[in-house]
Design an enzyme around this catalytic site. Structure first.
Site, PDB file in Angstrom:
ATOM      1  N   GLU A  84      -0.380   8.862  -2.287  1.00 10.77           N
ATOM      2  CA  GLU A  84       0.829   8.396  -1.277  1.00 10.77           C
ATOM      3  C   GLU A  84       1.986   9.334  -1.298  1.00 10.77           C
ATOM      4  OE1 GLU A  84       0.703   6.042   0.828  1.00 10.77           O
ATOM      5  OE2 GLU A  84      -1.501   6.226   0.545  1.00 10.77           O
ATOM      6  N   HIS A 118       0.961  -1.198   0.009  1.00  9.24           N
ATOM      7  CA  HIS A 118      -0.067  -0.087   0.005  1.00  9.24           C
ATOM      8  C   HIS A 118       0.921   1.264  -0.143  1.00  9.24           C
ATOM      9  CE1 HIS A 118      -3.247   2.680   0.929  1.00  9.24           C
ATOM     10  NE2 HIS A 118      -2.604   3.230   1.723  1.00  9.24           N
ATOM     11  N   HIS A 141       2.902  11.067   1.964  1.00  3.35           N
ATOM     12  CA  HIS A 141       3.941  10.529   2.676  1.00  3.35           C
ATOM     13  C   HIS A 141       5.294  10.684   2.040  1.00  3.35           C
ATOM     14  CE1 HIS A 141       0.883   8.634   5.310  1.00  3.35           C
ATOM     15  NE2 HIS A 141       0.525   8.158   4.190  1.00  3.35           N
TER      16      HIS A 141
END
Length: 83
Positions: free
Chosen positions: A73, A17, A77
């Site tokens: 993402e 993920h 992050h």
């Protein structure tokens, strides 16, 4: 999309993920810079590699929205990695 029609590979292998840093006290940094996601990075890594090991299962690989997961993402992050 992916969950309704999974690749055979996913039945026998792990996919990821995402990976992100985490504070030892809990929680994690997020949205560290405003650097935009570059979809060309998926082509640099290899489109087949990205779609096999880090699939976006909500959309078909041919959908315009397919890279939105990777963009999310990266924004949340990846911008905290210093890469």
């Amino acid at each position: 999309p992916g969950c309704a029609n999974p690749q055979d590979f996913w039945g026998n292998h792990f996919t990821m993920h995402g990976l992100w840093p985490e504070y030892s006290s809990g929680g994690y940094p997020a949205d560290c810079t405003t650097e935009a996601y570059d979809v060309q990075s998926a082509w640099a890594v290899g489109w087949k590699t990205m779609t096999q090991y880090w699939p976006e299962v909500e959309y078909k690989v041919t959908d315009d929205e397919y890279t939105s997961f990777w963009e999310h993402e990266w924004t949340k992050h990846g911008t905290c990695t210093g890469l």
